[in-house]
Design a protein around this motif. Structure first.
Motif, PDB file in Angstrom:
ATOM      1  N   ALA A 170      21.467   9.086  74.299  1.00 35.46           N
ATOM      2  CA  ALA A 170      20.971   9.744  73.083  1.00 35.46           C
ATOM      3  C   ALA A 170      20.355   8.708  72.143  1.00 35.46           C
ATOM      4  CB  ALA A 170      22.107  10.486  72.389  1.00 35.46           C
ATOM      5  N   TYR A 206      19.433  16.267  72.740  1.00 38.25           N
ATOM      6  CA  TYR A 206      20.307  16.389  71.577  1.00 38.25           C
ATOM      7  C   TYR A 206      20.922  17.780  71.454  1.00 38.25           C
ATOM      8  CZ  TYR A 206      19.785  11.797  69.546  1.00 38.25           C
ATOM      9  OH  TYR A 206      19.884  10.441  69.326  1.00 38.25           O
ATOM     10  N   LEU A 217      24.070  16.052  74.278  1.00 33.30           N
ATOM     11  CA  LEU A 217      24.949  15.262  73.415  1.00 33.30           C
ATOM     12  C   LEU A 217      26.174  16.048  72.941  1.00 33.30           C
ATOM     13  CD1 LEU A 217      25.459  12.537  72.113  1.00 33.30           C
ATOM     14  CD2 LEU A 217      24.049  13.248  70.172  1.00 33.30           C
TER      15      LEU A 217
END
Length: 596
Positions: free
Chosen positions: A538, A567, A571
């Motif tokens: 990320a 994202y 993540l």
């Protein structure tokens, strides 16, 4: 056939993000320029696509075998293709000019290698293992050893291997039993068996230089008793050394690389009256594992690159297929008489392509970032050497394991995009998957690297490694929090999300060790490794997004879309994993083997 790698992405990562050209301002690379870097990359792309990629299936379908004369036989097209690679001088890559090398930055040399890994994983391994072997000996060998063994490897006349594992020991090097007996002339006699030795036997070079871990007298038990030896197939005078091929291992993938079981000192080719293969000590006795870590860590980054390259090749193949394969209609199109659309128009296919793109382009950025750290460590002042070396130590288990897991997942998605055609041998993606499935095991399984990361790297020197990693990621977060570099607020939004993930990683690390019990702390080390890897990738995507800035066009919009996917879809997965680590969960630790 789709290209196995994206030249445009490499150029973006090398020049628009990492500013590899700026390395020419350092004395070591002062003779180079953007032009020389591009020339190497263009040569690599041309040779990889013309001589390696076309025989990828051939090496898979006609794997090496042992002929009636006891010699390993490879398809002639592979032999001639590797000969072309050697003729081009690409084995010389990042080696010192004084040794006959090009003295390229590692980041450029690794980018060059990625073309060959993507084009033909099995074929690429012979030369690249030799590069790691030669790098180790260039650092720790004597001048005589360098002249005798390293220079011919740089020239491509000799190839090299690393011989660590044994049938009974696997990754547990403390349990190896290969022995080294010192002789009056300063040599050693090596006896024992080594397993899973890639490129351990072939006829591609004049000689094969084996680097062998063995135990010399007086070293005591465990890894502290291990020494490192040069054990060549042929001695310097041309005499056959007592290294014997017992057999070839037949793998599910990466079949063009011979994978061998070797006997050292079984009397098959004894060059002297004293039993054992002739070996030459590297460095000091009983420090062999510390020397071998030079090649092992280089090989770990290399495995990460290989996994990335295979994932990338599969992604590009499935992207090309999705553009031309027509099937189905949009969900809001009710007319059965309407024409089918290319499957790339379907949301779920776009999801699979975005996932692949986020994995492979994220992994490639991580591997190139680590490669640049090598260059900074090699050419910086004492402070820069220390900082980049420490950061590289922390990132190495992630750089090996994350691409091995998630670029393999990219290969799985590439098969899914192809549908039923994907698991047939007529299409490349099924081979990419099989080739890549070896990489989660190569150079240590995930569990080993999880233990390394949580058990050593983030806690060493009082937590200095983790502090440096979070400090470095934090600098990117601060830059992204100021969204003046972009034309929207996404970078700042992602920075906030990444900051939260990093804070949770730090807290979970502390909590894991708060128990004071290593068994409890490390019970969920693999979950920790996966979460840390996602956080690091990320970070790589946020770095790429900042490099994109306000630039326009499909390429840059594609970068934005991949970062957005990572994202929003990837993540957030780290929260659950780090919650598990922080909970000191004992589910796996307490499972009785009788239950399993």
């Amino acid at each position: 056939m789709a290209a196995p790698l994206s030249r445009r992405d490499l150029e973006f990562l090398l020049y628009e993000w990492l500013d590899a050209e700026a390395l020419t301002g350092r004395e070591r690379f002062a003779e180079h320029s953007r032009e020389t870097f591009d020339a190497v990359l263009e040569l690599s792309e041309d040779l990889a696509t013309k001589r390696f990629a076309p025989v990828n299936k051939l090496g898979d379908q006609h794997e090496p075998y042992v002929g009636d004369d006891g010699k390993v036989v490879l398809p002639e097209e592979i032999t001639s293709g590797i000969a072309e690679f050697i003729k081009a001088g690409l084995t010389a890559g990042s080696f010192d000019e004084s040794l006959g090398g090009m003295q390229l930055p590692t980041v450029v040399s690794r980018a060059s290698s990625a073309w060959f890994q993507a084009a033909n994983a099995g074929m690429s391994s012979y030369a690249f293992l030799s590069v790691g072997n030669a790098n180790l000996l260039a650092e720790y060998g004597t001048p005589e050893q360098i002249d005798t063994w390293v220079r011919p490897m740089i020239e491509g006349r000799f190839f090299g291997t690393m011989c660590l594992s044994e049938p009974q020991a696997g990754s547990s090097l403390a349990d190896i039993t290969t022995k080294a007996q010192p002789q009056d002339d300063g040599t050693y006699r090596i006896t024992g068996t080594k397993m899973w030795i890639s490129a351990g036997e072939h006829e591609l070079s004049e000689n094969i230089v084996h680097l062998v871990l063995a135990k010399a007298p007086g070293g005591g038990p465990g890894v502290k008793g291990i020494s490192l030896f040069i054990v060549p197939k042929y001695l310097a005078d041309g005499t056959r050394n007592d290294v014997a091929l017992v057999g070839l291992n037949h793998k599910m993938g990466n079949r063009a690389t011979t994978n061998t079981l070797l006997n050292f000192g079984d009397g098959s080719h004894s060059p002297t009256d004293t039993p054992g293969a002739v070996g030459y000590l590297v460095g000091e006795e009983h420090r062999g594992l510390s020397y071998m870590f030079k090649m092992m860590n280089e090989a770990r980054i290399g495995v990460g690159f290989l996994a990335t390259a295979l994932g990338y090749a599969g992604y590009l193949a499935s992207l090309e297929y999705a553009k031309v394969r027509t099937q189905g209609r949009p969900v809001d199109q009710k007319d059965p008489a309407s024409k089918p659309v290319p499957i790339i128009e379907h949301a779920d296919v776009k999801r699979m392509l975005l996932a692949q793109k986020s994995y492979v382009e994220g992994a490639l950025s991580l591997e190139l970032y680590c490669s640049k750290l090598v260059d900074l460590q090699q050419t910086g002042d004492d402070d820069e050497r220390s900082r980049t070396g420490l950061l590289l130590d922390v990132l190495t288990p992630i750089a090996k394991s994350w691409p091995s897991q998630w670029c393999l997942e990219a290969n799985s998605l590439a098969i899914q995009v192809h549908g039923g055609y994907g698991y047939t041998k007529e299409f490349d993606v099924e081979q990419y998957y099989r080739d890549n499935r070896l990489n989660p095991i190569h150079e240590g399984a995930h569990g080993i690297h999880g233990l390394d990361l949580l058990g050593r790297k983030v806690v060493m020197a009082g937590g200095a490694g983790l502090s440096l990693l979070t400090e470095t990621i934090g600098a990117t977060i601060e830059r992204a929090a100021d969204n003046s570099q972009t034309d929207d607020t996404e970078a700042a939004e992602f920075a906030t999300q990444l900051r939260g993930a990093v804070d949770q990683l730090v807290a979970a690390t502390a909590t894991a060790w708060s128990s004071g019990d290593p068994a409890v702390a490390l019970a969920n080390a693999t979950a920790y490794l996966e979460a840390a890897g996602h956080i690091v990738v990320a970070w790589m995507w946020l770095e790429q997004l900042l490099a994109v800035g306000t630039k326009t066009g499909d390429f840059y919009d594609g970068k934005r879309a991949a970062a957005r996917y990572f994202y929003r879809y990837e993540l957030p997965k780290t929260r659950i994993q780090l919650d598990l680590v922080a909970a000191l969960d004992r589910t796996t630790l307490d499972a009785d083997p009788a239950w399993l």
